[in-house]
Design a protein around this motif. Structure first.
Motif, PDB file in Angstrom:
ATOM      1  N   ASN A 174      -5.525 -10.074  -5.148  1.00 41.17           N
ATOM      2  CA  ASN A 174      -6.689 -10.200  -4.259  1.00 41.17           C
ATOM      3  C   ASN A 174      -8.007 -10.295  -5.005  1.00 41.17           C
ATOM      4  O   ASN A 174      -9.063  -9.953  -4.469  1.00 41.17           O
ATOM      5  CB  ASN A 174      -6.737  -9.039  -3.254  1.00 41.17           C
ATOM      6  CG  ASN A 174      -5.583  -9.079  -2.263  1.00 41.17           C
ATOM      7  OD1 ASN A 174      -5.162 -10.162  -1.864  1.00 41.17           O
ATOM      8  ND2 ASN A 174      -5.068  -7.924  -1.894  1.00 41.17           N
ATOM      9  N   GLY A 175      -7.981 -10.738  -6.251  1.00 37.63           N
ATOM     10  CA  GLY A 175      -9.200 -10.980  -6.989  1.00 37.63           C
ATOM     11  C   GLY A 175      -9.689  -9.803  -7.813  1.00 37.63           C
ATOM     12  O   GLY A 175      -9.167  -8.694  -7.736  1.00 37.63           O
ATOM     13  N   CYS A 176     -10.741 -10.054  -8.598  1.00 39.08           N
ATOM     14  CA  CYS A 176     -11.283  -9.052  -9.524  1.00 39.08           C
ATOM     15  C   CYS A 176     -12.216  -8.112  -8.767  1.00 39.08           C
ATOM     16  O   CYS A 176     -13.446  -8.278  -8.807  1.00 39.08           O
ATOM     17  CB  CYS A 176     -12.018  -9.738 -10.662  1.00 39.08           C
ATOM     18  SG  CYS A 176     -11.063 -11.024 -11.495  1.00 39.08           S
ATOM     19  N   ASP A 177     -11.648  -7.123  -8.099  1.00 39.87           N
ATOM     20  CA  ASP A 177     -12.419  -6.277  -7.186  1.00 39.87           C
ATOM     21  C   ASP A 177     -12.166  -4.787  -7.373  1.00 39.87           C
ATOM     22  O   ASP A 177     -12.548  -3.975  -6.529  1.00 39.87           O
ATOM     23  CB  ASP A 177     -12.124  -6.659  -5.734  1.00 39.87           C
ATOM     24  CG  ASP A 177     -10.639  -6.518  -5.386  1.00 39.87           C
ATOM     25  OD1 ASP A 177      -9.853  -6.071  -6.242  1.00 39.87           O
ATOM     26  OD2 ASP A 177     -10.274  -6.860  -4.238  1.00 39.87           O
ATOM     27  N   ALA A 178     -11.512  -4.416  -8.473  1.00 39.12           N
ATOM     28  CA  ALA A 178     -11.202  -3.013  -8.773  1.00 39.12           C
ATOM     29  C   ALA A 178     -10.272  -2.372  -7.751  1.00 39.12           C
ATOM     30  O   ALA A 178     -10.207  -1.147  -7.669  1.00 39.12           O
ATOM     31  CB  ALA A 178     -12.489  -2.183  -8.909  1.00 39.12           C
ATOM     32  N   SER A 179      -9.531  -3.180  -6.996  1.00 36.51           N
ATOM     33  CA  SER A 179      -8.570  -2.611  -6.032  1.00 36.51           C
ATOM     34  C   SER A 179      -7.482  -1.818  -6.748  1.00 36.51           C
ATOM     35  O   SER A 179      -6.970  -0.832  -6.217  1.00 36.51           O
ATOM     36  CB  SER A 179      -7.944  -3.712  -5.178  1.00 36.51           C
ATOM     37  OG  SER A 179      -7.277  -4.671  -5.986  1.00 36.51           O
ATOM     38  N   ILE A 234      -4.550   3.702   2.342  1.00 37.46           N
ATOM     39  CA  ILE A 234      -4.430   2.822   1.179  1.00 37.46           C
ATOM     40  C   ILE A 234      -3.100   3.052   0.478  1.00 37.46           C
ATOM     41  O   ILE A 234      -2.785   4.175   0.077  1.00 37.46           O
ATOM     42  CB  ILE A 234      -5.587   3.049   0.187  1.00 37.46           C
ATOM     43  CG1 ILE A 234      -6.910   2.578   0.796  1.00 37.46           C
ATOM     44  CG2 ILE A 234      -5.324   2.326  -1.134  1.00 37.46           C
ATOM     45  CD1 ILE A 234      -8.116   2.850  -0.069  1.00 37.46           C
ATOM     46  N   ASP A 235      -2.317   1.998   0.357  1.00 40.50           N
ATOM     47  CA  ASP A 235      -1.068   2.031  -0.400  1.00 40.50           C
ATOM     48  C   ASP A 235      -1.381   1.509  -1.799  1.00 40.50           C
ATOM     49  O   ASP A 235      -1.456   0.303  -2.025  1.00 40.50           O
ATOM     50  CB  ASP A 235      -0.014   1.154   0.298  1.00 40.50           C
ATOM     51  CG  ASP A 235       1.383   1.379  -0.260  1.00 40.50           C
ATOM     52  OD1 ASP A 235       1.551   2.271  -1.114  1.00 40.50           O
ATOM     53  OD2 ASP A 235       2.312   0.661   0.164  1.00 40.50           O
ATOM     54  N   SER A 236      -1.596   2.413  -2.719  1.00 37.38           N
ATOM     55  CA  SER A 236      -2.153   2.071  -4.017  1.00 37.38           C
ATOM     56  C   SER A 236      -1.331   1.042  -4.795  1.00 37.38           C
ATOM     57  O   SER A 236      -0.101   1.120  -4.859  1.00 37.38           O
ATOM     58  CB  SER A 236      -2.307   3.333  -4.875  1.00 37.38           C
ATOM     59  OG  SER A 236      -2.820   3.004  -6.153  1.00 37.38           O
ATOM     60  N   GLU A 237      -2.041   0.105  -5.396  1.00 39.77           N
ATOM     61  CA  GLU A 237      -1.403  -0.884  -6.273  1.00 39.77           C
ATOM     62  C   GLU A 237      -0.820  -0.234  -7.521  1.00 39.77           C
ATOM     63  O   GLU A 237       0.034  -0.826  -8.199  1.00 39.77           O
ATOM     64  CB  GLU A 237      -2.410  -1.967  -6.647  1.00 39.77           C
ATOM     65  CG  GLU A 237      -2.843  -2.821  -5.480  1.00 39.77           C
ATOM     66  CD  GLU A 237      -4.066  -3.685  -5.770  1.00 39.77           C
ATOM     67  OE1 GLU A 237      -4.347  -3.934  -6.968  1.00 39.77           O
ATOM     68  OE2 GLU A 237      -4.739  -4.106  -4.817  1.00 39.77           O
ATOM     69  N   THR A 252     -10.234  -1.970  -0.018  1.00 38.22           N
ATOM     70  CA  THR A 252      -8.804  -1.952   0.297  1.00 38.22           C
ATOM     71  C   THR A 252      -7.989  -2.235  -0.962  1.00 38.22           C
ATOM     72  O   THR A 252      -8.522  -2.692  -1.980  1.00 38.22           O
ATOM     73  CB  THR A 252      -8.444  -3.023   1.355  1.00 38.22           C
ATOM     74  OG1 THR A 252      -8.782  -4.328   0.826  1.00 38.22           O
ATOM     75  CG2 THR A 252      -9.200  -2.791   2.655  1.00 38.22           C
ATOM     76  N   ALA A 253      -6.703  -1.974  -0.866  1.00 35.44           N
ATOM     77  CA  ALA A 253      -5.751  -2.303  -1.934  1.00 35.44           C
ATOM     78  C   ALA A 253      -4.426  -2.660  -1.272  1.00 35.44           C
ATOM     79  O   ALA A 253      -4.205  -2.348  -0.103  1.00 35.44           O
ATOM     80  CB  ALA A 253      -5.579  -1.136  -2.894  1.00 35.44           C
ATOM     81  N   SER A 254      -3.535  -3.300  -2.016  1.00 32.92           N
ATOM     82  CA  SER A 254      -2.258  -3.706  -1.429  1.00 32.92           C
ATOM     83  C   SER A 254      -1.138  -3.645  -2.453  1.00 32.92           C
ATOM     84  O   SER A 254      -1.046  -4.495  -3.335  1.00 32.92           O
ATOM     85  CB  SER A 254      -2.356  -5.127  -0.859  1.00 32.92           C
ATOM     86  OG  SER A 254      -1.097  -5.575  -0.394  1.00 32.92           O
ATOM     87  N   ARG A 255      -0.271  -2.651  -2.306  1.00 37.82           N
ATOM     88  CA  ARG A 255       0.902  -2.579  -3.177  1.00 37.82           C
ATOM     89  C   ARG A 255       1.817  -3.770  -2.929  1.00 37.82           C
ATOM     90  O   ARG A 255       2.391  -4.333  -3.872  1.00 37.82           O
ATOM     91  CB  ARG A 255       1.663  -1.276  -2.951  1.00 37.82           C
ATOM     92  CG  ARG A 255       2.865  -1.130  -3.882  1.00 37.82           C
ATOM     93  CD  ARG A 255       3.587   0.179  -3.711  1.00 37.82           C
ATOM     94  NE  ARG A 255       4.247   0.285  -2.423  1.00 37.82           N
ATOM     95  CZ  ARG A 255       5.121   1.243  -2.104  1.00 37.82           C
ATOM     96  NH1 ARG A 255       5.409   2.184  -2.997  1.00 37.82           N
ATOM     97  NH2 ARG A 255       5.673   1.279  -0.920  1.00 37.82           N
ATOM     98  N   THR A 256       1.952  -4.178  -1.669  1.00 38.61           N
ATOM     99  CA  THR A 256       2.791  -5.327  -1.320  1.00 38.61           C
ATOM    100  C   THR A 256       2.308  -6.583  -2.020  1.00 38.61           C
ATOM    101  O   THR A 256       3.106  -7.357  -2.562  1.00 38.61           O
ATOM    102  CB  THR A 256       2.798  -5.549   0.200  1.00 38.61           C
ATOM    103  OG1 THR A 256       3.290  -4.375   0.845  1.00 38.61           O
ATOM    104  CG2 THR A 256       3.674  -6.730   0.572  1.00 38.61           C
ATOM    105  N   GLN A 257       0.995  -6.795  -2.024  1.00 44.02           N
ATOM    106  CA  GLN A 257       0.437  -7.966  -2.687  1.00 44.02           C
ATOM    107  C   GLN A 257       0.627  -7.885  -4.193  1.00 44.02           C
ATOM    108  O   GLN A 257       0.886  -8.895  -4.851  1.00 44.02           O
ATOM    109  CB  GLN A 257      -1.051  -8.089  -2.355  1.00 44.02           C
ATOM    110  CG  GLN A 257      -1.604  -9.502  -2.485  1.00 44.02           C
ATOM    111  CD  GLN A 257      -1.027 -10.459  -1.470  1.00 44.02           C
ATOM    112  OE1 GLN A 257      -0.849 -10.100  -0.314  1.00 44.02           O
ATOM    113  NE2 GLN A 257      -0.702 -11.658  -1.909  1.00 44.02           N
ATOM    114  N   ASN A 268     -13.367 -14.676 -12.530  1.00 49.56           N
ATOM    115  CA  ASN A 268     -14.038 -15.227 -11.356  1.00 49.56           C
ATOM    116  C   ASN A 268     -13.123 -15.332 -10.138  1.00 49.56           C
ATOM    117  O   ASN A 268     -13.551 -15.830  -9.097  1.00 49.56           O
ATOM    118  CB  ASN A 268     -14.599 -16.611 -11.677  1.00 49.56           C
ATOM    119  CG  ASN A 268     -15.972 -16.555 -12.310  1.00 49.56           C
ATOM    120  OD1 ASN A 268     -16.973 -16.410 -11.628  1.00 49.56           O
ATOM    121  ND2 ASN A 268     -16.007 -16.655 -13.625  1.00 49.56           N
ATOM    122  N   ILE A 269     -11.886 -14.866 -10.252  1.00 49.41           N
ATOM    123  CA  ILE A 269     -10.947 -14.996  -9.132  1.00 49.41           C
ATOM    124  C   ILE A 269     -11.400 -14.145  -7.948  1.00 49.41           C
ATOM    125  O   ILE A 269     -11.521 -12.926  -8.065  1.00 49.41           O
ATOM    126  CB  ILE A 269      -9.517 -14.595  -9.556  1.00 49.41           C
ATOM    127  CG1 ILE A 269      -8.983 -15.525 -10.641  1.00 49.41           C
ATOM    128  CG2 ILE A 269      -8.578 -14.616  -8.345  1.00 49.41           C
ATOM    129  CD1 ILE A 269      -7.635 -15.109 -11.208  1.00 49.41           C
TER     130      ILE A 269
END
Length: 318
Positions: free
Chosen positions: A70-75, A84-87, A152-157, A298-299
């Motif tokens: 999901n990009g460079c967002d510190a998720s 939140i299901d932590s990455e 947000t964060a996504s372990r699934t992603q 830049n993602i």
């Protein structure tokens, strides 16, 4: 002639302004609000790497694993909560990603020097990755800044998007393409494996069952990675795991890549020539690595009013 020259100058100015308008990040983003932020990050990173050379690879990997989900967002930095299901708990990150305490320390020191929380955790990851490479002998580059932090964060992603050490070349190319990265980016960024270690379970099948591997190299790795057990035993990704150099690519040419996904880059496919180029030309590798790091950084960045600037990199501000 004078009017033509003036026209050309105006065109240049318009193009420059357009480039500025469409560029969401800038290396000078914090120059006015906190000019001491970058030297502070550099100091903390250098101390961490001096204390444990392996930490440089870990901090570089944090930025990579953050950007690919999901990009460079510190998720990646967010801990698990009721929402939140932590990455950190994904297959690629659990019991593997490390260096979070260094990021915590950087955040504390930067907020202290800035007088308030203005420097995002996402930007800290990007700068710490660059400073880690430099601390271990690599070349520097200008890091575009101005990212904001996700809520947000996504372990699934993370399970879906992070590349696996078992991927072959077509799968790797597709994985990077989905992030807007091409084959040159794939090979250059894979060169980050010139730093650090991998756990036995990630390369066991390669050293016991694959044929495109040097016999002596496989035998050496089997000494510390048995067929059964020892899953977390570490082996260096190249012979100089605490020095940023081209040994990783030299290994691939000699069929001594540790991971299946490493050797896939030099196995009769479309990336063979680039691997050979990097193995013979350290300057070309360093230049392309820097370009690809900026491109990766830049993602899907959050800027402007999107996201937030966290007080604590592990927690969302509610």
């Amino acid at each position: 002639m004078a009017s033509r020259g003036a026209f050309q100058l105006n065109v240049i100015l318009v193009l420059a302004l357009a480039a500025t308008a469409f560029s969401t990040l800038s290396p000078y983003y914090y120059q006015d609000v906190c000019p001491e932020a970058l030297p502070t990050i550099k100091r903390v990173v250098e101390a961490a790497v001096y204390n444990e050379r392996r930490m440089g690879a870990s901090l570089l990997r944090l930025h990579f694993h953050d950007c690919f989900v999901n990009g460079c967002d510190a998720s990646l930095l967010l801990d698990s909560t009721s929402t939140i299901d932590s990455e950190k708990n994904s297959r690629a990150n659990q019991n593997s990603t490390r260096g979070f305490e260094v990021i915590d320390q950087i955040k504390i020191e930067v907020d202290k020097i800035c007088g308030r929380p203005v420097f995002s955790c996402a930007d800290i990851l990007a700068v710490a990755a660059r400073d880690s490479v430099v601390a271990l002998g690599g070349s520097s580059w200008m890091v575009p800044l101005g990212r904001r932090d996700s809520t947000t964060a996504s372990r699934t992603q993370a399970d879906s998007d992070l590349p696996s050490p078992l991927m072959d070349l077509p799968a790797l190319i597709d994985n990077f393409k989905r992030q807007g990265l091409d084959e040159r980016d794939l090979v250059a960024l894979s060169g980050g494996h010139t730093l650090g270690f991998a756990q036995c379970f990630t390369f066991r099948d390669r050293i016991y069952n694959e044929t495109n591997i040097d016999d002596d190299f496989a035998e050496e790795r089997r000494k510390t990675c048995p067929r059964n057990g020892g899953n977390t035993t570490l082996a260096p990704l190249d012979p100089s795991p605490a020095r940023f150099d081209t040994a990783y690519f030299n290994n691939l040419v000699e069929e001594e890549g540790l991971l299946h996904s490493d050797q896939a880059l030099f196995n009769g496919g479309s990336t063979d020539e680039l691997v050979k180029t990097y193995s013979e030309n350290a300057r070309a590798f360093s230049a392309d690595f820097a370009k690809s790091m900026v491109k990766m950084g830049n993602i899907k960045v959050l800027t402007g009013e999107a996201g937030q600037i966290r007080l604590n990199c592990r927690k969302v501000i509610n």
